[in-house]
Design a protein around this motif. Structure first.
Motif, mmCIF file in Angstrom:
data_model
loop_
_atom_site.group_PDB
_atom_site.id
_atom_site.type_symbol
_atom_site.label_atom_id
_atom_site.label_comp_id
_atom_site.label_asym_id
_atom_site.label_seq_id
_atom_site.Cartn_x
_atom_site.Cartn_y
_atom_site.Cartn_z
ATOM 1 N N UNK A 343 5.374 64.892 64.002
ATOM 2 C CA UNK A 343 4.563 65.856 64.738
ATOM 3 C C UNK A 343 3.168 65.922 64.162
ATOM 4 N N UNK A 344 2.320 66.614 64.909
ATOM 5 C CA UNK A 344 0.943 66.843 64.485
ATOM 6 C C UNK A 344 0.746 68.337 64.302
ATOM 7 N N UNK A 345 0.240 68.732 63.124
ATOM 8 C CA UNK A 345 0.050 70.147 62.830
ATOM 9 C C UNK A 345 -1.421 70.432 62.614
ATOM 10 N N UNK A 346 -1.880 71.528 63.209
ATOM 11 C CA UNK A 346 -3.254 71.979 63.030
ATOM 12 C C UNK A 346 -3.236 73.503 62.933
ATOM 13 N N UNK A 349 -0.043 75.378 63.791
ATOM 14 C CA UNK A 349 0.473 75.112 65.130
ATOM 15 C C UNK A 349 0.904 73.652 65.166
ATOM 16 N N UNK A 350 2.153 73.409 65.536
ATOM 17 C CA UNK A 350 2.705 72.066 65.427
ATOM 18 C C UNK A 350 3.218 71.582 66.769
ATOM 19 N N UNK A 351 2.876 70.318 67.089
ATOM 20 C CA UNK A 351 3.286 69.725 68.360
ATOM 21 C C UNK A 351 3.955 68.387 68.101
ATOM 22 N N UNK A 352 5.196 68.193 68.546
ATOM 23 C CA UNK A 352 5.888 66.918 68.348
ATOM 24 C C UNK A 352 5.148 65.777 69.037
ATOM 25 N N UNK A 353 5.196 64.596 68.429
ATOM 26 C CA UNK A 353 4.632 63.408 69.066
ATOM 27 C C UNK A 353 5.545 62.953 70.201
ATOM 28 N N UNK A 354 4.959 62.318 71.171
ATOM 29 C CA UNK A 354 5.746 61.893 72.335
ATOM 30 C C UNK A 354 6.667 60.729 72.008
ATOM 31 N N UNK A 364 3.239 56.792 63.254
ATOM 32 C CA UNK A 364 3.142 57.109 61.831
ATOM 33 C C UNK A 364 1.714 57.525 61.476
ATOM 34 N N UNK A 365 0.759 56.873 62.112
ATOM 35 C CA UNK A 365 -0.633 57.225 61.858
ATOM 36 C C UNK A 365 -1.020 58.519 62.560
ATOM 37 N N UNK A 366 -0.401 58.792 63.718
ATOM 38 C CA UNK A 366 -0.760 59.987 64.486
ATOM 39 C C UNK A 366 -0.155 61.258 63.906
ATOM 40 N N UNK A 367 1.030 61.162 63.313
ATOM 41 C CA UNK A 367 1.704 62.359 62.803
ATOM 42 C C UNK A 367 1.254 62.709 61.396
ATOM 43 N N UNK A 368 1.279 64.001 61.077
ATOM 44 C CA UNK A 368 0.956 64.418 59.705
ATOM 45 C C UNK A 368 1.993 65.367 59.111
ATOM 46 N N UNK A 369 3.038 65.705 59.895
ATOM 47 C CA UNK A 369 4.127 66.538 59.383
ATOM 48 C C UNK A 369 5.449 66.071 60.004
ATOM 49 N N UNK A 370 6.533 66.517 59.388
ATOM 50 C CA UNK A 370 7.875 66.350 59.953
ATOM 51 C C UNK A 370 8.440 67.730 60.257
#
Length: 391
Positions: A343-346, A349-354, A364-370
């Motif tokens: 997922x991506x967190x900012x 606020x966290x949004x799962x990758x598609x 792997x490059x787009x996500x910054x959290x699990x």
């Protein structure tokens, strides 16, 4: 097959420091202290000026007679009598007889005559000897990572060397007939660039390990055995990527078993990463990671990172710090295996990758959290709190 928590507990039990060594302070950045840093000197080493200005005596009135100068490393050699002053610079020793430093902005000079333009204030602008620390004072505790701030303190303690925990030596062995070095796959039909070892090596460095070898071998038991035997001899931890599933050419675990593998766990109820295995051959720990890039890196972050932290003298729990975030897209129910969603967190606020495919690499490059979902957990809606960990 064991749960993720059970696997983590086994890894934590093996994540013990490997021993200590003395290193030059110049080479100590990022290392973990194995013994405290104790000051060998006082700091400041004398009463020193906190300002550029003039050292004066209480009660004297201008004009004062200038009798010398005091610089850092070149103190005024004489003394000060009534009606006298010394030009002084920040960090310079305060001359005997002086009570305060008048800032240069509050003084005028005409030859050797110095006039004070502001009346005495409460501020003395003097740093007393040992006001920061005294010789024998402990400055940094065991377990402290030598970051930029700690490096200043260690150098200020007058230490040329520090005793730190030894960094784990890590060998990486990638397996797979289809793998070729990046840059050559386009000229080898049917091949793919070997990418996993580069990510694993980077994670090893991020968590203070030292990669001593990185090798790729074909799916042939004799080749794997030969490479593994050499790697085991030169490392504290051997990481094997690929060859851990149930395919006809997945030989890694079997080959390590022939070399005396004491298996601590073989599969973990986690998604991705189910084929991960962990054990030891003699004094060397062995971790088997899946061959798919996402599976390998997720598993490495969750299992390898705390292992490396502990082996290097750090707190292994530092690599497993979960925190709350607010979900910005729905997640379906979790199955029998605990699931870790990229997922991506900012700003919490966290949004799962598609794309959650285990072979995905861009993700792997787009996500910054699990995001962690426990086995059997119900579906989650927008706005629900979730556990996340930095990825």
């Amino acid at each position: 097959m064991i749960s993720f928590d059970e696997a983590w507990a086994i890894v934590a039990g093996e994540a013990r420091p490997l021993g200590s060594e003395l290193v030059a302070l110049a080479d100590a950045h990022g290392r973990i202290l194995a013994e405290p840093v104790v000051a060998q000197v006082d700091w400041p080493p004398a009463d020193v000026s906190a300002m550029d200005g003039y050292a004066v005596r209480d009660g004297d009135r201008s004009p004062l007679r200038l009798v010398g100068e005091s610089f850092p490393g070149a103190a005024f050699a004489g003394g000060m009598g009534g009606g006298e002053c010394v030009r002084i610079f920040t960090g310079a020793p305060v001359p005997p007889g002086a009570d305060r430093v008048v800032m240069q902005e509050n003084a005028t000079r005409d030859g050797d005559a110095v006039g004070l333009t502001v009346a005495d204030s409460m501020a003395r602008h003097i740093r007393p000897r040992g006001s920061d620390f005294r010789a024998g004072d402990p400055l940094l505790e065991v377990g402290r990572r030598l970051d930029a701030r700690a490096m200043v303190a260690a150098a200020g303690a007058d230490l040329a060397e520090v005793r730190v925990w030894r960094r784990p030596r890590v060998a990486i062995l990638g397996t797979g007939d289809e793998l070729v070095e990046p840059g050559s796959a386009r000229t080898h039909p049917g091949s793919i660039p070997e990418s996993v070892s580069f990510g694993v090596a980077a994670l090893v460095a991020d968590w203070s390990g030292r990669v001593v070898s990185r090798e790729r071998v074909r799916d042939e038991p004799a080749l794997i055995r030969h490479a593994a035997a050499i790697a085991l001899d030169r490392s504290d931890l051997l990481i094997v990527t690929g060859g851990a599933s149930l395919g006809e050419r997945d030989y890694s675990a079997a080959v390590l078993a022939d070399l005396g593998l004491d298996l601590l766990f073989a599969k973990v109820a986690m998604k991705p990463g189910k084929p991960v295995w962990f054990g030891r051959v003699g004094d060397t720990l062995v971790l088997g990671l899946p061959g798919n890039p996402t599976s390998a890196l997720v598993t490495a972050r969750l299992i390898l990172a705390p292992l490396l932290a502990g082996l290097g003298g750090d707190d292994h729990a530092r690599a497993a710090r979960w925190r709350w975030a607010t979900l910005q897209a729905a997640l379906g129910p979790c199955g029998e295996r605990e699931t870790f969603t990229r997922a991506r967190c900012d700003k919490a606020l966290v949004e799962p990758l598609s794309n959650q495919d285990s072979g995905a690499q861009k993700g792997l490059a787009d996500g910054n959290v699990l995001i962690r979902q426990r086995a059997g957990a119900a579906a989650l809606s927008v706005g629900d709190p979730v556990d996340i960990i930095d990825f």
